[in-house]
Enzyme design. Structure first.
Site, PDB file in Angstrom:
ATOM      1  N   GLU A  13      56.698  14.180  95.278  1.00  0.00           N
ATOM      2  CA  GLU A  13      57.552  13.516  94.464  1.00  0.00           C
ATOM      3  C   GLU A  13      58.356  14.682  93.731  1.00  0.00           C
ATOM      4  O   GLU A  13      57.455  15.902  93.407  1.00  0.00           O
ATOM      5  CB  GLU A  13      56.409  12.919  93.063  1.00  0.00           C
ATOM      6  CG  GLU A  13      56.922  12.869  91.946  1.00  0.00           C
ATOM      7  CD  GLU A  13      55.833  13.004  90.949  1.00  0.00           C
ATOM      8  OE1 GLU A  13      57.194  14.174  89.670  1.00  0.00           O
ATOM      9  OE2 GLU A  13      55.234  13.006  91.007  1.00  0.00           O
TER      10      GLU A  13
ATOM     11  N   CYS B 240      57.540  15.090  84.228  1.00  0.00           N
ATOM     12  CA  CYS B 240      58.420  14.115  85.540  1.00  0.00           C
ATOM     13  C   CYS B 240      58.919  12.719  85.306  1.00  0.00           C
ATOM     14  O   CYS B 240      60.147  12.821  85.307  1.00  0.00           O
ATOM     15  CB  CYS B 240      57.909  14.187  86.838  1.00  0.00           C
ATOM     16  SG  CYS B 240      56.308  13.691  87.160  1.00  0.00           S
TER      17      CYS B 240
END
Length: 251
Positions: free
Chosen positions: A11, A45
């Site tokens: 990610e 994020c």
């Protein structure tokens, strides 16, 4: 000398947008954007770093967003009254500061909260009328910096939202069914949140992960996450026997 290829589950980042259309509940939208953009000092994020607002409500939304953000308390993370704590270290503080300076060259500051002199603090910053090509509209900052962008139509808002190399999280505040359906079909994100904040995915209920430059591999917290670490094998046997092999020593 390795005899295998490494498996990669990654990610890698995002430039997450929330769209607010003219039918949205602005009380709900303002609260959700503030929480998504400035919670954890923007160091998630999944944090909102762009908010794309339809032109008819742009000025009203921006005023309310600025006042809601102005009420946030900056301070140590262990104080109950703190809403925006420090960023992770000095390098992060300095890097975020550089992005803020780039933002000043490209667009106007709507709000900049002062930060304490000591510690790794960055006060929330809101830029207004940010062009889609601006650095702060394209690059991940990972800090409390929010770009507010104006859209002339909902189709324009979708285009602006999709106009980055990332596809991690996104949000929509709307009470228009056709807009909700269009976002579900066209908003290029791994996790789309409608009429709620875009952070805080729950394991097994909202498996988390994106595509484009936001990541590769199965979504974290999903039913197939562990399977991607296994080596699949296939064994095939013809069970139509052509006689039997005798067993040695049998009577």
């Amino acid at each position: 000398g390795q005899k295998h290829l490494k498996r990669v589950v990654a990610e890698m980042g995002g430039k997450n947008a929330i769209i607010v259309d003219e039918s949205a509940d602005l009380d709900q939208a303002v609260q959700g954007v503030v929480q998504s953009a400035f919670g954890y000092s923007g160091q998630k994020c999944s944090a909102c770093s762009r908010v794309i607002v339809l032109d008819p409500i742009y000025d009203s939304f921006l005023r309310r967003l600025v006042e809601a953000t102005r009420s946030l308390n900056l301070g140590p993370a262990d104080q109950p009254s703190t809403k925006v704590g420090p960023v992770i270290d000095a390098d992060a503080r300095n890097r975020i500061g550089e992005y803020i300076e780039k933002g000043r060259l490209e667009c106007d500051v709507a709000l900049e909260l002062p930060a304490p002199d000591s510690g790794y603090f960055v006060g929330p910053v809101i830029f207004r009328d940010v062009p889609p090509t601006a650095t702060i509209a394209q690059e991940e900052i990972f800090g409390p910096v929010l770009a507010v962008m104006r859209a002339q139509s909902f189709a324009d808002a979708i285009d602006l939202a999709n106009g980055t190399h990332y596809a991690l999280t996104g949000g929509l505040y709307s009470r228009t069914p056709s807009h909700i359906e269009q976002a579900q079909a066209e908003f290029e994100v791994g996790n789309l949140y409608i009429n709620r904040g875009i952070t805080g995915a729950i394991v097994a209920r909202q498996p988390f992960g994106g595509f484009k430059l936001s990541g590769v591999g199965s979504k974290a917290g999903g039913p197939d996450y562990l399977l991607q670490f296994l080596e699949p094998r296939v064994v095939t046997e013809n069970i139509q026997r052509q006689g039997f092999a005798p067993i040695e020593g049998a009577d």
